[in-house]
Design a protein around this motif. Structure first.
Motif, PDB file in Angstrom:
ATOM      1  N   PRO A 251       0.794  -1.233   0.000  1.00  0.00           N
ATOM      2  CA  PRO A 251       0.000   0.000   0.000  1.00  0.00           C
ATOM      3  C   PRO A 251       0.823   1.279   0.000  1.00  0.00           C
ATOM      4  O   PRO A 251       0.403   2.280  -0.586  1.00  0.00           O
ATOM      5  CB  PRO A 251      -0.837  -0.124   1.285  1.00  0.00           C
ATOM      6  N   ALA A 252       2.005   1.275   0.639  1.00  0.00           N
ATOM      7  CA  ALA A 252       2.816   2.500   0.679  1.00  0.00           C
ATOM      8  C   ALA A 252       3.293   2.879  -0.718  1.00  0.00           C
ATOM      9  O   ALA A 252       3.218   4.047  -1.129  1.00  0.00           O
ATOM     10  CB  ALA A 252       3.997   2.312   1.629  1.00  0.00           C
ATOM     11  N   GLU A 253       3.774   1.881  -1.490  1.00  0.00           N
ATOM     12  CA  GLU A 253       4.224   2.150  -2.863  1.00  0.00           C
ATOM     13  C   GLU A 253       3.042   2.525  -3.756  1.00  0.00           C
ATOM     14  O   GLU A 253       3.164   3.403  -4.626  1.00  0.00           O
ATOM     15  CB  GLU A 253       4.942   0.930  -3.444  1.00  0.00           C
ATOM     16  N   ALA A 254       1.890   1.866  -3.545  1.00  0.00           N
ATOM     17  CA  ALA A 254       0.695   2.197  -4.325  1.00  0.00           C
ATOM     18  C   ALA A 254       0.281   3.639  -4.054  1.00  0.00           C
ATOM     19  O   ALA A 254      -0.094   4.383  -4.980  1.00  0.00           O
ATOM     20  CB  ALA A 254      -0.450   1.249  -3.963  1.00  0.00           C
ATOM     21  N   LEU A 255       0.375   4.058  -2.800  1.00  0.00           N
ATOM     22  CA  LEU A 255       0.021   5.432  -2.434  1.00  0.00           C
ATOM     23  C   LEU A 255       0.944   6.429  -3.119  1.00  0.00           C
ATOM     24  O   LEU A 255       0.486   7.452  -3.655  1.00  0.00           O
ATOM     25  CB  LEU A 255       0.078   5.593  -0.911  1.00  0.00           C
ATOM     26  N   THR A 256       2.237   6.140  -3.129  1.00  0.00           N
ATOM     27  CA  THR A 256       3.199   7.037  -3.789  1.00  0.00           C
ATOM     28  C   THR A 256       2.889   7.184  -5.277  1.00  0.00           C
ATOM     29  O   THR A 256       2.929   8.295  -5.830  1.00  0.00           O
ATOM     30  CB  THR A 256       4.640   6.503  -3.609  1.00  0.00           C
ATOM     31  N   ALA A 257       2.555   6.056  -5.922  1.00  0.00           N
ATOM     32  CA  ALA A 257       2.255   6.092  -7.362  1.00  0.00           C
ATOM     33  C   ALA A 257       0.986   6.885  -7.646  1.00  0.00           C
ATOM     34  O   ALA A 257       0.956   7.729  -8.553  1.00  0.00           O
ATOM     35  CB  ALA A 257       2.117   4.669  -7.904  1.00  0.00           C
ATOM     36  N   VAL A 258      -0.067   6.627  -6.880  1.00  0.00           N
ATOM     37  CA  VAL A 258      -1.340   7.307  -7.160  1.00  0.00           C
ATOM     38  C   VAL A 258      -1.266   8.784  -6.772  1.00  0.00           C
ATOM     39  O   VAL A 258      -1.957   9.613  -7.365  1.00  0.00           O
ATOM     40  CB  VAL A 258      -2.511   6.585  -6.459  1.00  0.00           C
ATOM     41  N   GLU A 259      -0.420   9.134  -5.810  1.00  0.00           N
ATOM     42  CA  GLU A 259      -0.236  10.553  -5.470  1.00  0.00           C
ATOM     43  C   GLU A 259       0.308  11.312  -6.669  1.00  0.00           C
ATOM     44  O   GLU A 259      -0.107  12.450  -6.943  1.00  0.00           O
ATOM     45  CB  GLU A 259       0.718  10.696  -4.280  1.00  0.00           C
ATOM     46  N   GLN A 260       1.237  10.694  -7.386  1.00  0.00           N
ATOM     47  CA  GLN A 260       1.827  11.355  -8.565  1.00  0.00           C
ATOM     48  C   GLN A 260       0.775  11.608  -9.639  1.00  0.00           C
ATOM     49  O   GLN A 260       0.681  12.712 -10.188  1.00  0.00           O
ATOM     50  CB  GLN A 260       2.936  10.479  -9.149  1.00  0.00           C
ATOM     51  N   VAL A 261      -0.015  10.577  -9.948  1.00  0.00           N
ATOM     52  CA  VAL A 261      -0.983  10.725 -11.040  1.00  0.00           C
ATOM     53  C   VAL A 261      -2.163  11.591 -10.615  1.00  0.00           C
ATOM     54  O   VAL A 261      -2.733  12.324 -11.436  1.00  0.00           O
ATOM     55  CB  VAL A 261      -1.448   9.334 -11.540  1.00  0.00           C
ATOM     56  N   ALA A 262      -2.520  11.565  -9.335  1.00  0.00           N
ATOM     57  CA  ALA A 262      -3.660  12.360  -8.861  1.00  0.00           C
ATOM     58  C   ALA A 262      -3.375  13.856  -8.949  1.00  0.00           C
ATOM     59  O   ALA A 262      -4.285  14.661  -9.153  1.00  0.00           O
ATOM     60  CB  ALA A 262      -4.015  11.972  -7.429  1.00  0.00           C
ATOM     61  N   ARG A 263      -2.107  14.228  -8.795  1.00  0.00           N
ATOM     62  CA  ARG A 263      -1.747  15.653  -8.908  1.00  0.00           C
ATOM     63  C   ARG A 263      -2.031  16.197 -10.300  1.00  0.00           C
ATOM     64  O   ARG A 263      -2.335  17.380 -10.468  1.00  0.00           O
ATOM     65  CB  ARG A 263      -0.263  15.853  -8.568  1.00  0.00           C
ATOM     66  N   HIS A 264      -1.919  15.328 -11.304  1.00  0.00           N
ATOM     67  CA  HIS A 264      -2.121  15.760 -12.690  1.00  0.00           C
ATOM     68  C   HIS A 264      -3.575  15.612 -13.151  1.00  0.00           C
ATOM     69  O   HIS A 264      -3.913  16.033 -14.257  1.00  0.00           O
ATOM     70  CB  HIS A 264      -1.206  14.964 -13.626  1.00  0.00           C
ATOM     71  N   SER A 265      -4.410  14.994 -12.323  1.00  0.00           N
ATOM     72  CA  SER A 265      -5.822  14.825 -12.706  1.00  0.00           C
ATOM     73  C   SER A 265      -6.721  15.072 -11.492  1.00  0.00           C
ATOM     74  O   SER A 265      -7.376  14.152 -11.006  1.00  0.00           O
ATOM     75  CB  SER A 265      -6.054  13.423 -13.264  1.00  0.00           C
ATOM     76  N   PRO A 266      -6.746  16.320 -10.999  1.00  0.00           N
ATOM     77  CA  PRO A 266      -7.494  16.622  -9.775  1.00  0.00           C
ATOM     78  C   PRO A 266      -9.002  16.428  -9.895  1.00  0.00           C
ATOM     79  O   PRO A 266      -9.693  16.304  -8.882  1.00  0.00           O
ATOM     80  CB  PRO A 266      -7.151  18.090  -9.508  1.00  0.00           C
ATOM     81  N   LYS A 267      -9.537  16.364 -11.133  1.00  0.00           N
ATOM     82  CA  LYS A 267     -10.990  16.214 -11.296  1.00  0.00           C
ATOM     83  C   LYS A 267     -11.402  14.783 -11.612  1.00  0.00           C
ATOM     84  O   LYS A 267     -12.574  14.505 -11.809  1.00  0.00           O
ATOM     85  CB  LYS A 267     -11.494  17.158 -12.403  1.00  0.00           C
TER      86      LYS A 267
END
Length: 536
Positions: A251-267
């Motif tokens: 989960p920690a690595e998954a969180l890091t990955a999704v944090e990156q992509v979520a910054r570029h797609s806030p909606k």
């Protein structure tokens, strides 16, 4: 030119833009191209109305539509309500550069993105290209619409066999269909062949996906890491990397990955929801609150703008409150109460009353008011008989029943949750990981509770009442509303010859827990005997 004009003359087109001038400009262009007419809509609601009345061959929609839904949110609603024909070409117009999906031809996506400003010739070229690709793959998309993926594969084979200029499009679609059919080695073969023609980003990403499904996780991770550094494939590579880490219970690595992509797609609602879920699993509760707060704005006017979405913010605050001291906890409860009032202003209370009762019950449990909490949960169950529950609503109920000490009902809702998280996508992957995390956490707490209670019983049986009190006290901290543990603790306290101020307060707390809860009838006589030994 005459044949082209005759072709477009039979087609229907909808233009959606909030500018009167641009709508008129686009209509004049379309008439020059050869369309007999163009239906105009100034916003998403008007466009929805038109699409509910008639099917369109083309939809040209501006991304930014002013107040209300934007162009992509409109597309999501049209797709979810199945108001777009399988061969409809939905083109998004934007002043900002948008990127087409690299992987996802099976799921209906916008056919193209037009960057403003564009000329008449460019509009005609992009419309023509989008339409002819859709037409070439029409039979495949019709089969996909019926969820007949085998037939869709055959339709793709027919296009390739006839050496159509759209053979590579058909190959790409077929590879995705093979993945959907669990025929991963065949999909890998197609992607590998496509890469001999050209270094297609979609083929490299598809190859990584097949590696993941085939259990070749190191190869999948390495390729996805590489693709996440390339602009064309970054977003989807990070999505798949998140899924890979989730499948590996990282989960920690998954969180890091999704944090990156979520910054570029806030909606992107589902991606942000995954970020909040993984934040909760990683015990970053404040971050989960912040994400759900952002979603209140991001989901506005979208198909995800629901009372349940708003309640997720309140639910996340309850999770934070569990770790707070009394003063901060009460401040959080005040904020939750004020926020729920805003939900009532936007949605009819009857539509979410059953879920609000569970939220209120969890707050009452944290305040030690077990009897009122159990009454609310019972009332909520009666209302729920007539209403569907969301995954978030089910999880909230499981937590509420666990906190109330009703383990069978907790297990019931965890089992129900597992039946709704069946889709093979990022959202359901995160939901399943959350469910596993909650089950493990509950099992560990149950084990800890049993060990503490058993140790307390052993100490009590050997006359070591101070040690028994400490074990029972810790057990009650693990499950604060458990009346049986409270009764055991009270009995151990009653064996002390003299009560200190702290022990007297602890005994009084046990009485409150028992009074608020529902003591089994067979334990009532024992309770009265214990009370007779105490002077509270």
């Amino acid at each position: 030119m005459t044949s082209r004009r005759a072709f477009y003359k039979t087609k229907t087109v909808l233009v959606v833009d909030d500018s009167d001038q641009i709508r008129s400009y686009l209509k004049s262009m379309l008439l020059l191209i050869g369309f007999d007419d163009a239906i105009l809509a100034r916003d998403a609601e008007m466009a929805l109305g038109h699409c509910r009345r008639m099917p369109f061959d083309f939809v040209l929609c501006d991304f930014h539509l002013g107040q209300g839904r934007d162009g992509y949110q409109l597309f999501e609603v049209l797709r979810s309500e199945q108001l777009l024909k399988p061969d409809c070409c939905f083109l998004v117009i934007s002043a900002e550069r948008q990127r087409q999906a690299v992987h996802g031809m099976v799921e209906f996506q916008p056919a193209d993105y037009l960057l403003k400003p564009f000329s008449y010739a460019e509009l005609e070229r992009r419309i023509s290209r989008a339409y002819h690709i859709r037409q070439a793959l029409q039979l495949a998309y019709q089969a996909i619409n019926r969820k007949n993926y085998e037939e869709a594969v055959q339709a793709c084979d027919h296009i390739v066999d006839h050496k159509s200029q759209y053979a590579m499009h058909a190959t790409r679609l077929k590879a995705e269909l093979l993945i959907k059919l669990d025929r991963y080695d065949e999909a890998e073969h197609l992607y590998t062949w496509a890469l001999t023609v050209r270094e297609f980003g979609w083929a490299r990403l598809g190859l990584a996906v097949t590696y993941g499904y085939q259990g070749r996780q190191d190869e999948a991770e390495a390729l996805l890491q590489e693709l996440s550094g390339i602009a064309e494939t970054k977003t989807e590579a990070l999505d798949w990397l998140t899924r890979l880490y989730i499948s590996q219970n990282r989960p920690a690595e998954a969180l890091t990955a999704v944090e990156q992509v979520a910054r570029h797609s806030p909606k992107n609602y589902l991606r942000q929801h995954v970020l909040a879920t993984l934040s909760t699993i990683d015990n970053q509760k404040q971050q989960a609150v912040q994400v759900y707060q952002r979603l209140l704005t991001a989901s506005r006017y979208s198909m995800y703008d629901t009372a349940d979405n708003m309640l997720n913010y309140a639910r996340a605050m309850v999770e934070v409150a569990k770790d707070q001291q009394e003063k901060d906890r009460n401040d959080t409860f005040t904020r939750i109460d004020a926020f729920v009032t805003t939900i009532k202003k936007r949605f009819h209370p009857a539509s979410f009353e059953h879920d609000r009762m569970v939220l209120d019950a969890r707050i009452l449990l944290l305040q030690g008011k077990t009897a009122k909490a159990l009454e609310l949960l019972q009332n909520s169950e009666e209302l729920t008989l007539e209403k569907p529950l969301s995954p978030s609503g089910m999880l909230d109920r499981a937590r509420a029943y666990y906190e109330a000490g009703n383990l069978p009902m907790c297990d019931h809702y965890m089992a129900a949750l597992s039946t709704v998280a069946q889709d093979d996508d990022l959202y359901c992957s995160a939901l399943n990981l959350m469910m596993q995390h909650e089950q493990v956490k509950h099992q560990q707490l149950r084990q800890q509770l049993m060990q503490q209670n058993a140790a307390g019983m052993d100490a009590f049986g050997s006359g070591q009442y101070s040690i028994a009190i400490e074990y029972f006290r810790k057990a009650l901290e693990t499950m604060p509303a458990n009346v049986n543990i409270a009764l055991n603790l009270l009995q151990a306290i009653s064996m002390r010859e003299r009560l200190t101020v702290d022990l007297r307060a602890l005994a009084q707390h046990c009485v409150e827990v028992i009074t608020e809860g529902r003591l089994p009838m067979e334990q009532e006589k024992r309770y009265q005997v214990i009370l007779g030994h105490l002077d509270l």
